[in-house]
Design a protein around this motif. Structure first.
Motif, mmCIF file in Angstrom:
data_model
loop_
_atom_site.group_PDB
_atom_site.id
_atom_site.type_symbol
_atom_site.label_atom_id
_atom_site.label_comp_id
_atom_site.label_asym_id
_atom_site.label_seq_id
_atom_site.Cartn_x
_atom_site.Cartn_y
_atom_site.Cartn_z
ATOM 1 N N ASP A 104 0.832 -1.207 0.000
ATOM 2 C CA ASP A 104 0.000 0.000 0.000
ATOM 3 C C ASP A 104 0.871 1.263 0.000
ATOM 4 O O ASP A 104 1.648 1.485 0.927
ATOM 5 C CB ASP A 104 -0.899 -0.035 1.241
ATOM 6 N N PRO A 105 0.746 2.108 -1.031
ATOM 7 C CA PRO A 105 1.555 3.331 -1.076
ATOM 8 C C PRO A 105 1.134 4.377 -0.050
ATOM 9 O O PRO A 105 1.840 5.379 0.128
ATOM 10 C CB PRO A 105 1.336 3.839 -2.506
ATOM 11 N N ALA A 106 0.008 4.143 0.624
ATOM 12 C CA ALA A 106 -0.442 5.070 1.663
ATOM 13 C C ALA A 106 -0.070 4.586 3.064
ATOM 14 O O ALA A 106 -0.339 5.263 4.051
ATOM 15 C CB ALA A 106 -1.953 5.275 1.570
ATOM 16 N N HIS A 107 0.542 3.405 3.137
ATOM 17 C CA HIS A 107 0.897 2.829 4.442
ATOM 18 C C HIS A 107 2.401 2.899 4.651
ATOM 19 O O HIS A 107 3.178 2.344 3.874
ATOM 20 C CB HIS A 107 0.436 1.368 4.520
ATOM 21 N N LYS A 108 2.820 3.584 5.726
ATOM 22 C CA LYS A 108 4.244 3.655 6.068
ATOM 23 C C LYS A 108 4.599 2.463 6.934
ATOM 24 O O LYS A 108 4.037 2.253 7.998
ATOM 25 C CB LYS A 108 4.564 4.953 6.810
ATOM 26 N N ASP A 109 5.525 1.661 6.436
ATOM 27 C CA ASP A 109 5.934 0.456 7.153
ATOM 28 C C ASP A 109 6.715 0.833 8.409
ATOM 29 O O ASP A 109 7.620 1.683 8.376
ATOM 30 C CB ASP A 109 6.796 -0.425 6.246
ATOM 31 N N ALA A 110 6.368 0.193 9.518
ATOM 32 C CA ALA A 110 7.014 0.516 10.798
ATOM 33 C C ALA A 110 8.485 0.139 10.814
ATOM 34 O O ALA A 110 9.288 0.763 11.511
ATOM 35 C CB ALA A 110 6.274 -0.199 11.934
ATOM 36 N N ASP A 111 8.875 -0.863 10.050
ATOM 37 C CA ASP A 111 10.266 -1.319 10.044
ATOM 38 C C ASP A 111 11.143 -0.528 9.086
ATOM 39 O O ASP A 111 12.300 -0.247 9.379
ATOM 40 C CB ASP A 111 10.330 -2.813 9.687
ATOM 41 N N GLY A 116 4.611 1.689 0.763
ATOM 42 C CA GLY A 116 4.715 0.608 -0.208
ATOM 43 C C GLY A 116 4.830 1.105 -1.636
ATOM 44 O O GLY A 116 4.588 2.285 -1.933
ATOM 45 N N ASP A 117 5.165 0.189 -2.552
ATOM 46 C CA ASP A 117 5.437 0.563 -3.947
ATOM 47 C C ASP A 117 4.248 0.340 -4.872
ATOM 48 O O ASP A 117 4.394 0.410 -6.102
ATOM 49 C CB ASP A 117 6.669 -0.181 -4.466
ATOM 50 N N ASN A 118 3.074 0.022 -4.325
ATOM 51 C CA ASN A 118 1.826 -0.093 -5.090
ATOM 52 C C ASN A 118 1.763 -1.348 -5.957
ATOM 53 O O ASN A 118 1.007 -1.399 -6.917
ATOM 54 C CB ASN A 118 1.622 1.151 -5.972
ATOM 55 N N ASP A 119 2.546 -2.369 -5.608
ATOM 56 C CA ASP A 119 2.586 -3.618 -6.379
ATOM 57 C C ASP A 119 2.381 -4.813 -5.455
ATOM 58 O O ASP A 119 2.519 -4.694 -4.231
ATOM 59 C CB ASP A 119 3.936 -3.774 -7.089
ATOM 60 N N PRO A 120 2.108 -5.992 -6.040
ATOM 61 C CA PRO A 120 2.144 -7.215 -5.233
ATOM 62 C C PRO A 120 3.565 -7.458 -4.725
ATOM 63 O O PRO A 120 4.538 -6.906 -5.250
ATOM 64 C CB PRO A 120 1.726 -8.305 -6.226
ATOM 65 N N GLN A 219 5.136 -12.846 8.006
ATOM 66 C CA GLN A 219 4.365 -11.733 8.564
ATOM 67 C C GLN A 219 4.242 -10.598 7.553
ATOM 68 O O GLN A 219 3.198 -9.949 7.468
ATOM 69 C CB GLN A 219 5.013 -11.234 9.861
ATOM 70 N N VAL A 220 5.293 -10.350 6.789
ATOM 71 C CA VAL A 220 5.227 -9.339 5.733
ATOM 72 C C VAL A 220 4.156 -9.728 4.707
ATOM 73 O O VAL A 220 3.334 -8.902 4.301
ATOM 74 C CB VAL A 220 6.602 -9.191 5.039
ATOM 75 N N ILE A 221 4.151 -10.991 4.302
ATOM 76 C CA ILE A 221 3.172 -11.456 3.315
ATOM 77 C C ILE A 221 1.753 -11.327 3.869
ATOM 78 O O ILE A 221 0.838 -10.846 3.175
ATOM 79 C CB ILE A 221 3.475 -12.909 2.909
ATOM 80 N N LYS A 222 1.557 -11.731 5.101
ATOM 81 C CA LYS A 222 0.221 -11.633 5.702
ATOM 82 C C LYS A 222 -0.233 -10.183 5.812
ATOM 83 O O LYS A 222 -1.412 -9.865 5.585
ATOM 84 C CB LYS A 222 0.222 -12.307 7.073
ATOM 85 N N SER A 223 0.690 -9.299 6.161
ATOM 86 C CA SER A 223 0.349 -7.882 6.267
ATOM 87 C C SER A 223 -0.065 -7.314 4.917
ATOM 88 O O SER A 223 -1.079 -6.592 4.810
ATOM 89 C CB SER A 223 1.551 -7.104 6.828
#
Length: 289
Positions: A104-111, A116-120, A219-223
């Motif tokens: 998600d390009p609107a979600h800032k990853d905590a790590d 995100g880059d807007n791709d699978p 966990q990354v995949i599930k997120s």
């Protein structure tokens, strides 16, 4: 669960498209209609192969096109091929994506501190077999690398085909370090430098380029699967992404693509033709300073 592909247009041309079908022969989206899990209980995931190992054409799931076929990336009107940076030749793994995931390009990853880059989610499959473009394989996840591409989080999952003869020997990222010495270092080197011949700076990495283990990767995949759920349920903004699908939405949903619409979309593309030649420049080797 089995899948098939149908080629349209000419390979190595702007017209090329690779559409996906399910076991009943109905057109589907590899982004939305192929399940993420091949076996949820065993944490086995589906992987859509976009780029076979040793090839250079930058193929990808067309996230903005109806039915999301695989097509070759284009920049300034020209087909994109990744450069060979010595000693690498093309992609050094079978490369692809995990369906039903979305960074998600609107979600800032905590790590990583980046959106995100807007791709699978991308996958590097390290098995011995060179796959074919459009293969849908079942993979065991081993770890993940957090690449930062122009300020965006771009996870690279390391996995192995469960049908690989050596699959039983690989269960975590440490097994790759032990049994395939140099492969992970080459992977970091490849991702760091592959855009440099195009005049771009080296890519950066979170965690100082350290690979995280299997549990972290899952966990990354599930997120990212949860982000995809928000996308497909219209809780997240899709922007230019095509979220229409043939199996998840009922006919009253704006995201439903009927069988007739899917057939028409494929029919509107160029019929399958001869393969165009690859430019000689694609074979050039670039050397690191």
């Amino acid at each position: 669960m089995s899948f098939a592909v149908e080629q349209r247009g000419n390979t190595n041309s702007l017209s090329y498209r690779l559409f996906f079908k399910n076991a009943e022969g109905k057109y589907i989206s590899p982004f939305h209609d192929i399940p993420m899990y091949a076996d949820e209980g065993q944490n086995i995931f589906h992987m859509v192969v976009e780029v076979p190992r040793w090839t250079n054409a930058k193929m990808e799931i067309a996230t903005k096109d109806l039915l999301n076929p695989i097509k070759q990336d284009v920049k300034k009107g020209k087909l994109r091929f990744v450069a060979n940076i010595f000693p690498h030749k093309g992609y050094i793994w079978n490369y692809g994506a995990i369906p039903q995931t979305w960074e998600d390009p609107a979600h800032k990853d905590a790590d990583t501190g980046c959106c995100g880059d807007n791709d699978p989610v991308d996958v590097c499959e390290i098995g011995s077999k060179v796959c074919s473009r459009g293969d849908v394989i079942r993979v065991k996840v081993l770890g993940v690398l957090a690449m930062i591409d122009e300020g965006e989080t771009d996870w690279k999952v390391i996995a192995i085909n469960v049908e690989d003869p050596e699959a039983n020997d690989f269960n975590n990222i440490g097994d790759v370090q032990r049994l395939k010495p140099g492969y992970l270092e080459a992977t970091v080197d490849w991702f760091r430098r592959y855009k440099v011949p195009d005049g771009k700076p080296e890519n950066q990495f979170a965690f100082d380029g350290e690979f995280k283990d299997k549990d972290f990767a899952i966990q990354v995949i599930k997120s990212t699967h949860n982000h995809w759920k928000d996308l497909i349920s219209q809780k997240a903004k899709a922007g230019e992404l095509s979220c229409r699908n043939t199996s998840l939405s009922d006919c009253g949903s704006p995201l439903c693509c009927s069988e007739d619409e899917a057939k028409a979309a494929v029919g509107d593309t160029c019929p399958c033709g001869k393969e165009e030649p690859i430019p000689c420049s694609v074979d050039k080797w670039f050397y690191k300073k």
